[in-house]
Write a protein that holds these residues in place. Structure first.
Motif, short mmCIF file in Angstrom:
data_model
loop_
_atom_site.label_atom_id
_atom_site.label_comp_id
_atom_site.label_asym_id
_atom_site.label_seq_id
_atom_site.Cartn_x
_atom_site.Cartn_y
_atom_site.Cartn_z
N HIS A 50 -4.21 -3.36 7.74
CA HIS A 50 -2.89 -3.11 7.21
C HIS A 50 -1.86 -3.50 8.25
N CYS A 51 -0.71 -3.95 7.79
CA CYS A 51 0.40 -4.28 8.69
C CYS A 51 1.62 -3.46 8.29
N GLU A 52 2.43 -3.14 9.29
CA GLU A 52 3.70 -2.48 9.05
C GLU A 52 4.80 -3.53 9.06
N TYR A 95 0.84 -1.21 0.00
CA TYR A 95 0.00 0.00 0.00
C TYR A 95 0.86 1.25 0.00
N THR A 96 1.80 1.32 0.94
CA THR A 96 2.69 2.48 1.02
C THR A 96 4.09 2.02 1.40
N SER A 118 2.58 -5.29 13.52
CA SER A 118 3.85 -4.67 13.17
C SER A 118 4.95 -5.68 13.47
N ASN A 176 3.96 -0.80 4.19
CA ASN A 176 2.60 -1.00 4.69
C ASN A 176 1.88 -1.91 3.70
#
Length: 115
Positions: A58-60, A30-31, A104, A38
């Motif tokens: 979402h996960c980091e 995503y980013t 995370s 992300n």
């Protein structure tokens, strides 16, 4: 005494089988940040939940100096070569139970599967 030991052993095995730690999963970027990606991890969060919604998560993914970055052919790439929308395979530094409250983690290896 043996019956108690057997019951304890069965309970231990049952409880260990209920958690499913994740060590590798595929996702879309995503980013991107300086040392973080992300990604969508909805499937991993919802895998241990019986009554889940279609809510997305979402996960980091932390990228450290020890993280190996490769393309599917095995050639080394740099974090800057990845972009939003790329499909990647993430190998976690250590297996863990990705959950709604645990999203995370550090990556051991990231492989670019499709741009």
């Amino acid at each position: 005494m043996k019956l108690r030991l057997l019951i304890c052993l069965l309970l231990l095995l049952f409880s260990a089988g209920c958690t499913r730690d994740v060590s590798v999963f595929e996702s879309t970027i995503y980013t991107l940040g300086d040392d973080m990606i992300n990604v969508d991890c909805s499937d991993e969060v919802n895998r241990n939940r019986k009554n889940h919604t279609d809510e997305g998560y979402h996960c980091e993914v932390l990228v450290t100096e020890a993280t190996s970055l490769k393309e599917s052919g095995g050639e080394t790439i740099k974090l800057e070569e990845l972009k939003n929308g790329d499909l990647i395979r993430i190998t976690l530094k250590k297996p863990l139970n990705i959950s709604k409250n645990n999203r995370s983690f550090a990556a051991k290896e990231i492989v670019l599967l499709h741009q």
